[in-house]
Write a protein that holds these residues in place. Sequence first.
Motif, mmCIF file in Angstrom:
data_model
loop_
_atom_site.group_PDB
_atom_site.id
_atom_site.type_symbol
_atom_site.label_atom_id
_atom_site.label_comp_id
_atom_site.label_asym_id
_atom_site.label_seq_id
_atom_site.Cartn_x
_atom_site.Cartn_y
_atom_site.Cartn_z
ATOM 1 N N SER A 73 0.812 -1.221 0.000
ATOM 2 C CA SER A 73 0.000 0.000 0.000
ATOM 3 C C SER A 73 0.841 1.264 0.000
ATOM 4 C CB SER A 73 -0.948 0.001 1.210
ATOM 5 O OG SER A 73 -0.228 0.147 2.415
ATOM 6 N N LEU A 74 2.151 1.133 0.285
ATOM 7 C CA LEU A 74 3.065 2.270 0.222
ATOM 8 C C LEU A 74 3.863 2.291 -1.080
ATOM 9 C CD1 LEU A 74 4.496 2.210 3.857
ATOM 10 C CD2 LEU A 74 2.770 3.769 2.934
ATOM 11 N N GLY A 75 3.620 1.311 -1.946
ATOM 12 C CA GLY A 75 4.395 1.220 -3.173
ATOM 13 C C GLY A 75 5.719 0.510 -2.969
ATOM 14 N N ALA A 76 5.919 -0.080 -1.793
ATOM 15 C CA ALA A 76 7.145 -0.830 -1.529
ATOM 16 C C ALA A 76 7.064 -2.202 -2.196
ATOM 17 C CB ALA A 76 7.372 -0.973 -0.023
ATOM 18 N N ILE A 77 8.214 -2.870 -2.270
ATOM 19 C CA ILE A 77 8.309 -4.165 -2.932
ATOM 20 C C ILE A 77 8.569 -5.237 -1.891
ATOM 21 C CG2 ILE A 77 9.556 -5.522 -4.661
ATOM 22 C CD1 ILE A 77 10.402 -2.835 -5.935
ATOM 23 N N PRO A 143 -1.425 4.889 16.075
ATOM 24 C CA PRO A 143 -2.596 5.482 15.414
ATOM 25 C C PRO A 143 -2.444 5.441 13.903
ATOM 26 C CG PRO A 143 -1.194 7.176 16.396
ATOM 27 C CD PRO A 143 -0.690 5.865 16.897
ATOM 28 N N VAL A 144 -3.560 5.230 13.217
ATOM 29 C CA VAL A 144 -3.542 5.150 11.757
ATOM 30 C C VAL A 144 -3.243 6.519 11.170
ATOM 31 C CG1 VAL A 144 -4.903 4.649 9.701
ATOM 32 C CG2 VAL A 144 -5.140 3.209 11.738
ATOM 33 N N MET A 145 -2.263 6.553 10.276
ATOM 34 C CA MET A 145 -1.888 7.797 9.611
ATOM 35 C C MET A 145 -2.432 7.813 8.192
ATOM 36 S SD MET A 145 2.142 8.008 10.690
ATOM 37 C CE MET A 145 2.394 9.284 9.453
ATOM 38 N N LEU A 146 -2.651 8.992 7.671
ATOM 39 C CA LEU A 146 -3.036 9.132 6.270
ATOM 40 C C LEU A 146 -1.787 8.879 5.433
ATOM 41 C CD1 LEU A 146 -5.237 9.895 4.209
ATOM 42 C CD2 LEU A 146 -4.425 12.264 4.377
ATOM 43 N N ARG A 147 -1.779 7.773 4.732
ATOM 44 C CA ARG A 147 -0.573 7.429 3.980
ATOM 45 C C ARG A 147 -0.548 8.174 2.651
ATOM 46 N NH1 ARG A 147 -3.752 2.628 3.314
ATOM 47 N NH2 ARG A 147 -4.174 2.191 1.109
ATOM 48 N N PRO A 148 0.653 8.432 2.143
ATOM 49 C CA PRO A 148 0.758 9.154 0.872
ATOM 50 C C PRO A 148 0.224 8.319 -0.286
ATOM 51 C CG PRO A 148 2.906 8.337 1.577
ATOM 52 C CD PRO A 148 1.963 8.105 2.712
ATOM 53 N N GLU A 149 -0.286 9.005 -1.288
ATOM 54 C CA GLU A 149 -0.801 8.316 -2.478
ATOM 55 C C GLU A 149 0.359 7.756 -3.286
ATOM 56 O OE1 GLU A 149 -2.800 10.299 -6.117
ATOM 57 O OE2 GLU A 149 -4.427 9.804 -4.719
ATOM 58 N N VAL A 150 0.214 6.513 -3.732
ATOM 59 C CA VAL A 150 1.279 5.865 -4.498
ATOM 60 C C VAL A 150 1.224 6.355 -5.940
ATOM 61 C CG1 VAL A 150 2.226 3.664 -5.278
ATOM 62 C CG2 VAL A 150 1.146 3.826 -3.023
ATOM 63 N N PRO A 151 2.356 6.806 -6.488
ATOM 64 C CA PRO A 151 2.357 7.224 -7.896
ATOM 65 C C PRO A 151 1.906 6.087 -8.813
ATOM 66 C CG PRO A 151 4.394 7.885 -6.792
ATOM 67 C CD PRO A 151 3.663 6.983 -5.848
ATOM 68 N N VAL A 152 1.191 6.416 -9.855
ATOM 69 C CA VAL A 152 0.600 5.411 -10.722
ATOM 70 C C VAL A 152 1.658 4.551 -11.407
ATOM 71 C CG1 VAL A 152 0.503 6.893 -12.776
ATOM 72 C CG2 VAL A 152 -1.181 5.061 -12.475
#
Length: 518
Positions: A73-77, A143-152
Amino acid sequence: MRLEVFIEAHALRRPDHPAVICGGERLTYGQLQARIAALAGAMSARGVRPGDRVLLYLSNGTAFVELTFAALSLGAIVVPATTRLTDTEVAYIAADAEPRLVAHDGAGTGLDLVRRAAEGAIFLSAGAATGGDESLDDWRAEPVMLRPEVPVEWLDAMIMYTSGTTGRPKGALLTHANIITNHHFVNGLEWGLTADDVFLVSTPLAHRTGFARLANALTVGGTLVVMEKFDPAATLDIIAREKVSVAGMVPTICRMMLPAIAAAPHKCASLRRIVVTGEAFPVELKQQLIGLLPHVRLFSFFAMTEAGAITGLDHEEQFTHPASVGRPTPGVEVKLVDAEGAHVADGEVGEIAVRTGAPGQFLTLRGYFRRPKETAETIRDGWVHTGDMARRDADGFLYIVDRKKDMVLSGGFNIYTKEVEQTLISHPSVADAAVVGVPDAIYGEAVLAFVEPRPGGDASEEALIAHCRTLIASYKKPKRVLFVEQLPRNALGKVLKTELRRQAVERCGAPGTGKAAS
């Protein structure tokens, strides 16, 4: 289209539906999504960004599932590593992948080498507290943080390491599209999977077959039941208790399960689909299985990490074409080619080449991680050259006749002989070594090694097997070691493995007692 978005959708549509069951822990889709969100926030706060690698050196459990989708969900691999690997093997993966985060639960053989190989990474403990490591329980409570949007454009999802003919593992880089196309769309349509199915995983989630069932279950919105450790009797109890409807099975698991199923077939009343590997799954095992469970339909497939589901057999074809791995999966282009890349005629043997679109799209891997040379050798003009030799009959059924890559298939695991040979040669008493696969009653094939000892060397069979056990995963070690004055070679100096297989039968009798060295 991204994998974590499937979980988010199921959490909204059916938040109370069971998502993951493992041991005494049960998570609904709503609970799973909440944990994923918390862990994603914790990762983001510690600097995990798109393209970073997250190494999961974890045994089977909910932590593997949570951390997989949090990283995605963070764009990590995600880089999965089974705890059956030795610390040396995992350290190699860590050095090659250069992870930003390493998650472990203490179930592996050791972490000292991994820590040195992944110096500077965050170490997260999902098991007992380890000095200096952060705690998964603490991350879950943040606490749940608003995560950054993953680039397309960030579509890389996973690096699965596969041993190669060079003896050094290489990472197959898979995209979200690869995983979703294969395990949601292709498998779902071919096998008739639904959101009401309950999927059983009895093998490591970090292994290709275990992760495939995870992806089947959680993309379709079903329930994933994970066994912490395989046991035949316990498997039947879980099937009955959780009303499992879909199970994956390799020949070794099938052989171990048959006596338990024969004693209590009623415990499998909920099963409707058993997915078996297409290659090296003896038809007599399938016949015994269906004889005990006539209400179950068998589906088999021939697949590889680099190219997804290549061919398949439906239930009836298991018995009308038992020696075949099936016909091409709809949408998958398959051709058989000679050494020059030219098509071969039906009935002739050629290498299987597969195409489903540009690398990273549909089923074709994007490439090998940081290995452009190996990528170019495997993907040529858009075609994945599998290294498997096959012939095709007039009806389009494929039959594997040989492996271009020297490999042993034991208990559902691919073992590349070069890796075992290099491990043996690293022993000071070994001048040279050659490894072949021989039939085994339980595992399908077992590893047998021929060794040329060094002058003055005093290594015994037991010592060499123990040496291998310390450097490579236990399932890769030789079951037997035979000593020879000189390995048989042709005029060019190449070891004649056909002759070694003949000698193995001659010296060991009928191989395959099923008693593997522990």
